[in-house]
Design an enzyme around this catalytic site. Structure first.
Site, PDB file in Angstrom:
ATOM      1  CB  CYS A  99       4.059  -3.878  -4.605  1.00  0.00           C
ATOM      2  SG  CYS A  99       3.786  -4.271  -6.278  1.00  0.00           S
ATOM      3  CG  HIS A 155       0.359  -1.766  -2.723  1.00  0.00           C
ATOM      4  ND1 HIS A 155       1.186  -2.710  -3.500  1.00  0.00           N
ATOM      5  CD2 HIS A 155      -0.421  -2.670  -2.162  1.00  0.00           C
ATOM      6  CE1 HIS A 155       0.523  -4.110  -3.717  1.00  0.00           C
ATOM      7  NE2 HIS A 155      -0.660  -3.980  -2.602  1.00  0.00           N
TER       8      HIS A 155
END
Length: 560
Positions: A99, A155
């Site tokens: 991610c 993130h």
């Protein structure tokens, strides 16, 4: 060839079976007529090739390479199939295996080795974020008049206020800061007792939006609100980073209807989540049309990494999975859909990487790229739109100096050029080289999901000879990485090892700090959020300055 033929057959079959949605049979909005809709779509600036295009970047989370209708999946994705078929499919498109790395490279146009994020992901409890000295894509777009909005998963770190999306170029932010969480309650536990709420609107916890709405649908509603309130004559950048189809595997009940026959519970839930995501993208596209953006828009769709078979994702026929540098971890579903494309309905097999969006989109937006910004991405718009050759000839997939070292790796195995204990991967033209420990290397065929597994007995296992730490593949001829050519072409191995060494000389130190106990949401009103206070830092520095002054005065007195 047989596998390719089978995939093509499955793709055609899925299209014939499920068909495409009809864009002409859209429901009208409240108080809307065909005439008013046409007026919106054809308003001043809309569809004008000379104006700055509206940019919509949609990032799916953990979608496997096979998990789209046109790659032969049993999961229905009529919206994605239609948008891709009418646009340009990117069939040689690469991202990062996890991610944070993919998101950082998209937003900066730089490889991980040039931002210090070479290792793993940014953990919730780490005092770490995308380094503040990196210029971001939304910041560059704002310079040329774009309104910038982010909806979904960030993130990229949040330990201090300056790391938040609204401080990195976005006018507005609505979404989550962490890598995952409950789709309905938006709570996330990083470890036992370290739990908190993770839904934000701009810089504050969005308690008012905590209505138990499934995040995919909630994010889509937010996008619709943004489009409805913005003037389509002014350029907009929308970054929509959906949480789906990342674990936990949750979906509203109605999306299970077509997938009752899938026995594997994880695959069934994953299919329902992807069906909901496909519908969400349909609704975003309808909103672009309804509010007058579509004719002058560029829609880019991408997954952030490969699928995770243990969580329902499939990368077949590619090898490996999320978190690995095999093709199944880094080769992604991707396409561009836009009325501004010259070669619509085509397939691009040129090399494209997620870092390329930074210079490509800034150029399309009529922005300027500073000469002192050392980018790793290339402007690939002509490659996509006109079918020209890609300016890219190589990709540094990564060099991770602190990942678990391969036990049998050595400088000798790397011909004195490279220590093969280090995890690394590079692509140069047709060749791909991996060193160290590349990660889980099975091929997981569709039948592996036929029961409660995925049943590892169905997987194709490979037991490498002891001591192996170098692999070489011709990806063009062997995209499934079945034939290792490292022993046959040692000169090619040496060339790629030298290229790795050249890249490594430009690497910055790895940023991967230990966890900070002050990150505990219990200390922050039960919310995950910035915990590093500048005031505390200043107080400490002021105290140390005061202490130094006192020491200096004492030494002066002694000297006198």
């Amino acid at each position: 060839m047989l596998a390719l033929g089978l995939l093509a057959g499955l793709s055609v079959l899925s299209l014939l079976t499920y068909g495409y949605l009809s864009w002409d049979s859209l429901r009208l909005g409240p108080g809307e007529t065909e005439a008013t809709r046409k007026g919106l779509a054809e308003g001043p600036g809309a569809g004008d090739p000379g104006s700055q295009p509206h940019i919509v970047f949609i990032l799916a989370d953990d979608q496997g390479f096979r998990d789209v209708g046109y790659h032969g999946s049993e999961i229905r994705t009529p919206t994605l199939d239609k948008l891709a078929a009418e646009g340009v499919k990117l069939e040689n498109y690469y991202v990062q295996p996890m991610c944070t790395p993919s998101r950082s490279q998209f937003i900066t146009g730089k490889y991980q080795i040039h931002t210090g994020l070479q290792h793993s992901i940014i953990r919730p409890t780490q005092p770490n974020c995308l380094p503040l000295d990196n210029v971001t894509l939304p910041q560059k777009l704002k310079e040329v008049g774009y309104s910038t909005h982010m909806v979904g998963k960030w993130h990229l770190g949040f330990y201090r206020r300056e790391c938040m999306p609204t401080q990195r170029g976005f006018d507005t932010f609505f979404g989550s800061l962490l890598g995952s969480g409950d789709y309905y309650t938006h709570f996330k536990c990083d470890s036992p007792g370290i739990c908190g709420y993770d839904l934000y609107e701009n810089d504050n916890a969005a308690w008012d939006h905590d209505n138990g709405i499934y995040s995919t649908q909630m994010y889509t509603q937010k996008v619709q609100q943004i489009l409805a309130s913005h003037n389509p004559r002014k350029p907009i950048f929308l970054y929509i980073a959906y949480q789906a189809v990342h674990s936990p595997l949750q979906a509203p009940g109605k999306y299970f209807e077509h997938y009752r026959s899938i026995n594997n519970i994880n695959r069934r839930r994953y299919a329902a989540m992807l069906a909901c995501l496909d519908e969400a993208i349909n609704n975003v596209t309808l909103a672009l049309k309804r509010y007058g953006y579509y004719e002058n828009s560029i829609i880019i769709y991408s997954s952030d990494n490969g699928g995770q078979p243990m969580a329902g994702g499939s990368n077949w026929p590619l090898r490996g999975s999320k978190g690995t540098y095999w093709e199944g971890g880094i080769r992604a579903v991707g396409f561009v859909h836009s009325p501004l494309l010259k070669n619509k309905g085509s397939v691009c097999k040129e090399l494209v990487h997620i870092t390329d969006w930074f210079p490509t989109l800034i150029t399309l937006a009529e922005g300027q790229i500073d000469e002192d910004i050392q980018l790793d991405g290339y402007d690939i718009w002509e490659t996509i739109s006109e079918g020209r050759r890609s300016p890219r000839v190589d990709i540094l997939h990564n060099i991770d100096p602190i990942y678990t070292k391969a036990k049998n790796g050595s400088w000798a195995a790397g011909y004195g050029i490279w220590n093969t204990a280090i995890q690394s991967a590079i692509r140069v033209n047709h060749w791909k080289l991996l060193t160290g420990n590349p990660g889980y290397s099975d091929w997981v065929p569709p039948q592996a999901f036929s029961n409660a597994g995925p049943n590892r007995w169905h997987n194709e296992r490979v037991s490498w000879s002891a001591g192996k730490t170098v692999w070489l593949f011709n990806i063009t001829a062997d995209p499934y990485e079945r034939v290792d050519l490292s022993a046959r072409y040692p000169d090619v191995v040496k060339q790629l090892l030298r290229r790795l060494s050249q890249f490594n000389r430009t690497a910055v130190p790895v940023r991967y700090p230990p966890k900070d106990p002050r990150s505990n949401p219990k200390l922050n009103g039960g919310v995950w959020g910035p915990w590093f206070k500048e005031d505390e830092k200043k107080k400490k520095s002021d105290k140390s300055k005061g202490a130094n002054k006192q020491k200096k005065n004492k030494t002066k007195k002694k000297a006198n």
